[in-house]
Design a protein around this motif. Structure first.
Motif, PDB file in Angstrom:
ATOM      1  N   LEU A 249       0.445  29.266  23.978  1.00  0.00           N
ATOM      2  CA  LEU A 249       0.082  28.084  23.214  1.00  0.00           C
ATOM      3  C   LEU A 249       1.019  26.946  23.593  1.00  0.00           C
ATOM      4  O   LEU A 249       2.237  27.080  23.499  1.00  0.00           O
ATOM      5  CB  LEU A 249       0.164  28.379  21.720  1.00  0.00           C
ATOM      6  CG  LEU A 249      -0.730  29.535  21.274  1.00  0.00           C
ATOM      7  CD1 LEU A 249      -0.647  29.720  19.776  1.00  0.00           C
ATOM      8  CD2 LEU A 249      -2.162  29.322  21.711  1.00  0.00           C
ATOM      9  N   LEU A 250       0.435  25.852  24.021  1.00  0.00           N
ATOM     10  CA  LEU A 250       1.213  24.694  24.455  1.00  0.00           C
ATOM     11  C   LEU A 250       1.222  23.673  23.322  1.00  0.00           C
ATOM     12  O   LEU A 250       0.176  23.166  22.929  1.00  0.00           O
ATOM     13  CB  LEU A 250       0.569  24.094  25.708  1.00  0.00           C
ATOM     14  CG  LEU A 250       1.177  22.794  26.212  1.00  0.00           C
ATOM     15  CD1 LEU A 250       2.578  23.019  26.729  1.00  0.00           C
ATOM     16  CD2 LEU A 250       0.313  22.190  27.296  1.00  0.00           C
ATOM     17  N   VAL A 251       2.398  23.417  22.796  1.00  0.00           N
ATOM     18  CA  VAL A 251       2.513  22.372  21.776  1.00  0.00           C
ATOM     19  C   VAL A 251       3.221  21.199  22.424  1.00  0.00           C
ATOM     20  O   VAL A 251       4.368  21.309  22.836  1.00  0.00           O
ATOM     21  CB  VAL A 251       3.301  22.868  20.551  1.00  0.00           C
ATOM     22  CG1 VAL A 251       3.407  21.765  19.522  1.00  0.00           C
ATOM     23  CG2 VAL A 251       2.623  24.079  19.954  1.00  0.00           C
ATOM     24  N   ASP A 252       2.507  20.106  22.581  1.00  0.00           N
ATOM     25  CA  ASP A 252       3.118  18.899  23.125  1.00  0.00           C
ATOM     26  C   ASP A 252       2.526  17.711  22.361  1.00  0.00           C
ATOM     27  O   ASP A 252       1.683  17.902  21.480  1.00  0.00           O
ATOM     28  CB  ASP A 252       2.915  18.829  24.646  1.00  0.00           C
ATOM     29  CG  ASP A 252       1.489  18.553  25.046  1.00  0.00           C
ATOM     30  OD1 ASP A 252       0.636  18.526  24.154  1.00  0.00           O
ATOM     31  OD2 ASP A 252       1.245  18.366  26.237  1.00  0.00           O
ATOM     32  N   PRO A 253       2.979  16.495  22.639  1.00  0.00           N
ATOM     33  CA  PRO A 253       2.510  15.365  21.810  1.00  0.00           C
ATOM     34  C   PRO A 253       0.993  15.269  21.741  1.00  0.00           C
ATOM     35  O   PRO A 253       0.436  14.966  20.684  1.00  0.00           O
ATOM     36  CB  PRO A 253       3.126  14.155  22.521  1.00  0.00           C
ATOM     37  CG  PRO A 253       4.363  14.689  23.124  1.00  0.00           C
ATOM     38  CD  PRO A 253       4.049  16.091  23.548  1.00  0.00           C
ATOM     39  N   LEU A 254       0.301  15.536  22.870  1.00  0.00           N
ATOM     40  CA  LEU A 254      -1.153  15.392  22.853  1.00  0.00           C
ATOM     41  C   LEU A 254      -1.792  16.453  21.970  1.00  0.00           C
ATOM     42  O   LEU A 254      -2.628  16.156  21.116  1.00  0.00           O
ATOM     43  CB  LEU A 254      -1.690  15.490  24.290  1.00  0.00           C
ATOM     44  CG  LEU A 254      -3.194  15.320  24.434  1.00  0.00           C
ATOM     45  CD1 LEU A 254      -3.636  13.974  23.901  1.00  0.00           C
ATOM     46  CD2 LEU A 254      -3.610  15.461  25.891  1.00  0.00           C
ATOM     47  N   SER A 255      -1.358  17.734  22.174  1.00  0.00           N
ATOM     48  CA  SER A 255      -2.037  18.778  21.408  1.00  0.00           C
ATOM     49  C   SER A 255      -1.682  18.689  19.933  1.00  0.00           C
ATOM     50  O   SER A 255      -2.516  18.988  19.079  1.00  0.00           O
ATOM     51  CB  SER A 255      -1.727  20.160  21.980  1.00  0.00           C
ATOM     52  OG  SER A 255      -0.378  20.440  21.918  1.00  0.00           O
ATOM     53  N   ILE A 256      -0.463  18.231  19.592  1.00  0.00           N
ATOM     54  CA  ILE A 256      -0.110  18.175  18.168  1.00  0.00           C
ATOM     55  C   ILE A 256      -0.923  17.089  17.467  1.00  0.00           C
ATOM     56  O   ILE A 256      -1.294  17.233  16.299  1.00  0.00           O
ATOM     57  CB  ILE A 256       1.410  17.977  17.962  1.00  0.00           C
ATOM     58  CG1 ILE A 256       1.817  18.433  16.562  1.00  0.00           C
ATOM     59  CG2 ILE A 256       1.820  16.548  18.143  1.00  0.00           C
ATOM     60  CD1 ILE A 256       1.867  19.908  16.392  1.00  0.00           C
ATOM     61  N   CYS A 257      -1.261  15.998  18.197  1.00  0.00           N
ATOM     62  CA  CYS A 257      -2.142  14.976  17.614  1.00  0.00           C
ATOM     63  C   CYS A 257      -3.467  15.598  17.218  1.00  0.00           C
ATOM     64  O   CYS A 257      -3.999  15.358  16.131  1.00  0.00           O
ATOM     65  CB  CYS A 257      -2.416  13.860  18.622  1.00  0.00           C
ATOM     66  SG  CYS A 257      -1.077  12.712  18.814  1.00  0.00           S
ATOM     67  N   PHE A 258      -4.015  16.402  18.138  1.00  0.00           N
ATOM     68  CA  PHE A 258      -5.305  17.025  17.850  1.00  0.00           C
ATOM     69  C   PHE A 258      -5.169  18.053  16.740  1.00  0.00           C
ATOM     70  O   PHE A 258      -6.061  18.179  15.904  1.00  0.00           O
ATOM     71  CB  PHE A 258      -5.879  17.662  19.117  1.00  0.00           C
ATOM     72  CG  PHE A 258      -6.641  16.687  19.959  1.00  0.00           C
ATOM     73  CD1 PHE A 258      -5.999  15.878  20.861  1.00  0.00           C
ATOM     74  CD2 PHE A 258      -8.011  16.578  19.813  1.00  0.00           C
ATOM     75  CE1 PHE A 258      -6.698  14.972  21.629  1.00  0.00           C
ATOM     76  CE2 PHE A 258      -8.717  15.669  20.578  1.00  0.00           C
ATOM     77  CZ  PHE A 258      -8.059  14.858  21.486  1.00  0.00           C
TER      78      PHE A 258
ATOM     79  N   ASP B 120       4.353   5.458  22.687  1.00  0.00           N
ATOM     80  CA  ASP B 120       5.648   6.054  23.012  1.00  0.00           C
ATOM     81  C   ASP B 120       5.617   7.563  22.842  1.00  0.00           C
ATOM     82  O   ASP B 120       6.233   8.303  23.601  1.00  0.00           O
ATOM     83  CB  ASP B 120       6.739   5.469  22.107  1.00  0.00           C
ATOM     84  CG  ASP B 120       6.955   3.998  22.416  1.00  0.00           C
ATOM     85  OD1 ASP B 120       6.512   3.582  23.510  1.00  0.00           O
ATOM     86  OD2 ASP B 120       7.528   3.282  21.576  1.00  0.00           O
ATOM     87  N   PHE B 121       4.859   8.013  21.803  1.00  0.00           N
ATOM     88  CA  PHE B 121       4.811   9.441  21.525  1.00  0.00           C
ATOM     89  C   PHE B 121       4.081  10.189  22.633  1.00  0.00           C
ATOM     90  O   PHE B 121       4.501  11.259  23.082  1.00  0.00           O
ATOM     91  CB  PHE B 121       4.122   9.653  20.175  1.00  0.00           C
ATOM     92  CG  PHE B 121       4.109  11.075  19.701  1.00  0.00           C
ATOM     93  CD1 PHE B 121       5.294  11.772  19.499  1.00  0.00           C
ATOM     94  CD2 PHE B 121       2.916  11.721  19.455  1.00  0.00           C
ATOM     95  CE1 PHE B 121       5.281  13.077  19.055  1.00  0.00           C
ATOM     96  CE2 PHE B 121       2.891  13.027  19.006  1.00  0.00           C
ATOM     97  CZ  PHE B 121       4.079  13.704  18.813  1.00  0.00           C
ATOM     98  N   LEU B 122       2.983   9.598  23.118  1.00  0.00           N
ATOM     99  CA  LEU B 122       2.154  10.276  24.120  1.00  0.00           C
ATOM    100  C   LEU B 122       2.624  10.039  25.542  1.00  0.00           C
ATOM    101  O   LEU B 122       2.149  10.686  26.468  1.00  0.00           O
ATOM    102  CB  LEU B 122       0.696   9.827  24.003  1.00  0.00           C
ATOM    103  CG  LEU B 122      -0.106  10.347  22.814  1.00  0.00           C
ATOM    104  CD1 LEU B 122      -1.517   9.801  22.868  1.00  0.00           C
ATOM    105  CD2 LEU B 122      -0.150  11.862  22.822  1.00  0.00           C
TER     106      LEU B 122
END
Lengths: 99, 633
Positions: free
Chosen positions: B90-99, B494-496
């Protein structure tokens, strides 16, 4: 003594037997004709054995006799069964096994 | 090009599998447990997504406080064979956490709303089971760290949407709509599988880091092919032209399903796929142009359909197509648009969920009436729904300071500086789309809330219970604030940035294009008011001119599919059946008949007469002896 006479007699006996098998209807007569053919063969075997001076043909002749005896035992038994069931010994009447 | 490095998960993010386990557990208990969970099933169905959301918030703040914002939690090796290594990680990064926050947050609100909306449905437990399955699949889709696991989630979303669209399976129209959605999605899925095959054959890996790291070695041809295949895959899930036809029929499902499909899950999957694949698109400018064109065509297509529909849900469905078109357009612009596509996606999640839940609330109070021509003057009877719907309306048409203004206008503005002169065409179309959006949304507002009441005497419109209005209020707050929160001070940008890069030029918040879009939107409002506010709305729909008639029939999307794809397919099957019956079967059958006929004649020689057998034996033996003599001589 030339074997020609023996072979000629064997041929005559064989032909008589073969014609009998083909033209007669009574199963017992057909049996007798078969025996005639077998014995014609035996005669030829024995004649050739005598001509070549070894025993091979005579041994074969004994084998043929044994087989013929066995055949007669089984064949006559079947014949008796058929006769009891159908009151006939004609081979043309026993024709149910067909197409 | 991104330079982010992914590290093994630390701290709270080690538990990211909880995100999947909560809704999966809910789905399993509700679907396997059967009738004995009927009494408390909906409570579990609500608790699980809320628990996932709570964990999502914890994970978000843990990620925010960390310097390494791309963390991978390895769960197990799924397919470990020679050259193919597929891990479930499971990849948690700024993009996936937004979703994750969008899916679990908006999803939870919709599920809470469903408790009230589906209160009288006999199969409410099954409904909540499917909703949980839907969320679990969508979370797997966005959390996967390789394309194969993403594909598992992708298919799970397709399955769950099939089950939910056809939830009222006793209605033939719902069953057909579910099948249609599933089959149209298959087309996109096939394209995505081809993309995965191509990745494996070219790069020997399907993980995001592996593919993105070696994509530049494959040449631009491979990148373009991948981009186009991913685009077609995304078109299927996101209902973009040419795979748009399922979305309008998908309105056969219960209204919360429509809200879930359109706001939090499903249609956003295509946008996620494209934005996630940004390193591939960076090397495939042609594919990006195709994405932008698809988005532009769809945003006009959906807007025109939405302008003509009298069914409130179908009009909103057209609006979703149009809004997702904007997101595709944004994704097609490259780094200049990714951030705004995601910003629009997040704020769209709020206001479109608000609009759908509002529409559901109206239907709830109006005996499931969906025809806007039989509404009118409802503002007095459903005040809370009216206010929340109105706020979402202001957000979608892009009035500052509501969400849509911040999220949509940067995409329109960025068009004019990308893709050369073609960008101007795209930009002008996007501006037109803004006007159309304002027109159809104002039309919907006027027909539903204002004017004279046009409903039967039997209907008794009433406000929905607070379990339904509560989520609508929260979503309305999101519709008001989300866009501004994300865009002002470049917060989302900035987050993404580690994932999607930074837009090359900053246009600022108030741009020329944005101002023109605002003017066009006001013009759309004015036209809608002239036609539906000033004049009374007839209960029977007028015949309409060519474009209206075409738009009522979904711009002949179904007719096109039927005549170009379905009928030739039927002819082909008929031809194949004919060829099989007459050609192949004919050959085999005539051979069998020949053998059968011959044997029928030959068997007559078995006549049962022993003496004829003896004669043939005699001739046979004679022939053999003759042959022996001849051969020897």
């Amino acid at each position: 003594m030339s074997p020609v006479h023996y072979v000629s007699l064997a041929v005559i006996l064989f032909v008589i037997g073969a014609v009998g098998v083909l033209v007669r209807r009574n199963a017992i007569v057909i049996f007798m004709c078969v025996e005639l053919m077998l014995n014609a063969c035996n005669l030829a075997f024995v004649a050739f054995a005598s001509m070549h001076g070894n025993l091979d043909g005579q041994v074969i002749a004994f084998f043929v006799m044994v087989v013929a005896a066995a055949e007669v035992v089984v064949g006559l038994a079947i014949l008796m069964a058929i006769y009891r069931a159908r009151r006939s010994a004609s081979v043309d009447d026993a024709n149910l096994l067909k197409y | 090009m991104t330079t982010v490095t992914t590290i093994a998960a630390t701290g709270a993010l080690k538990l990211s599998w909880l995100l999947l386990v909560f809704p999966l557990f809910g789905a399993a208990v509700l679907l396997v447990g059967g009738r004995r969970t009927n009494r408390w099933g909906h409570l579990l169905g609500v608790a699980m997504p809320v628990a996932a959301f709570v964990y999502g918030v914890v994970a978000f703040f843990s990620l925010l406080g960390d310097t390494d914002r791309s963390q991978d939690q390895h769960l197990y090796s799924w397919i470990p064979v020679a050259r193919l290594q597929v891990n479930v990680s499971l990849l948690v990064d700024p993009l996936s956490i937004c979703f994750v926050l969008l899916i679990t947050g908006v999803g939870s609100l919709i599920i809470i709303y469903s408790v009230g909306y589906m209160a009288h449905d006999r199969d409410r437990r099954r409904f909540f089971g499917y909703l949980n399955l839907f969320l679990a699949s969508m979370l797997l889709l966005v959390l996967a760290d390789n394309y194969v696991v993403l594909y598992v989630g992708w298919e799970g979303v397709g399955l769950a949407s099939y089950l939910l669209i056809g939830f009222w399976q006793e209605r033939p129209s719902a069953a057909v709509a579910a099948k249609k959605a599933f089959i149209v999605n298959r087309v996109g899925d096939a394209s995505l599988t081809l993309a995965i095959f191509l990745m494996f054959s070219e790069f020997g890996t399907t993980s995001f880091t592996g593919v993105f790291g070696s994509v530049h070695s494959g040449g631009s041809g491979v990148a373009t092919a991948l981009g186009l295949l991913l685009l077609l895959g995304a078109c299927g899930k996101s209902a973009q032209v040419p795979l748009q036809s399922w979305l309008l029929d998908a309105m056969e499902g219960p209204t919360p399903v429509s809200a879930l499909i359109h706001a939090a899950t499903m249609v956003t999957a295509g946008v996620y796929l494209l934005v996630r694949s940004n390193p591939i698109l960076a090397l495939a400018p042609d594919a990006r142009v195709a994405i932008a064109i698809v988005g532009t065509v769809t945003l006009l297509f959906g807007g025109i359909i939405a302008s003509a529909k009298d069914d409130i849900k179908k009009s909103l469905a057209g609006s979703t197509m149009s809004q997702i078109g904007y997101m595709f357009l944004g994704a097609g612009l490259g780094p200049a648009g990714y951030v705004f596509a995601i910003a629009l996606l997040l704020s769209h999640g709020f206001y479109k969920a608000g609009l759908f839940l509002g529409a559901g609330s109206v239907m709830h109070g109006m005996d499931d009436e969906q025809d806007m021509r039989r509404y009118g003057g409802l503002a007095r009877y459903l005040p809370v729904t009216y206010v929340t719907f109105g706020l979402a309306y202001l957000a979608i048409i892009g009035i500052p300071p509501f969400s849509g203004f911040f999220a949509k206008d940067p995409i329109i503005g960025a068009d004019f500086s990308e893709h050369g002169s073609g960008g101007w065409v795209l930009g002008i179309c996007a501006l037109l789309g803004a006007g159309i959006t304002a027109f159809y949304m104002t039309r919907m507002m006027l027909m539903t809330w204002y004017g004279k009441s046009r409903w039967d005497d039997k209907a008794h419109p009433h406000e929905s219970p607070s379990v339904m209005t509560g989520p609508m209020v929260v979503l309305a707050i999101g519709s008001v604030g989300a866009g501004g929160f994300l865009i002002i001070n470049d917060r989302l940008q900035d987050f993404l940035a580690p994932v999607v890069g930074v837009p090359p030029v900053s246009h600022g918040i108030f741009t020329v294009a944005g101002t023109v879009a605002l003017v066009l939107a006001l013009a759309g409002v004015a036209i809608a008011w002239l036609r539906y506010g000033r004049l009374p709305v007839p209960v029977m729909a007028p015949a309409g001119r060519f474009l209206t008639v075409a738009a009522r029939k979904d711009l002949y999307g179904d007719a096109f599919n039927e005549s170009i794809l379905m009928r030739p397919g039927q002819w082909l099957t008929r031809l194949s059946v004919y060829f099989d019956n007459r050609g192949l079967d004919g050959l085999v059958n005539s051979l069998a008949a020949l053998v059968g006929g011959t044997s029928g004649r030959v068997r007559k020689t078995e006549n049962g007469f022993v003496r004829s057998y003896a004669l043939s034996m005699f001739f046979g033996a004679a022939a053999l002896v003759t042959l022996l003599l001849v051969v020897r001589l």
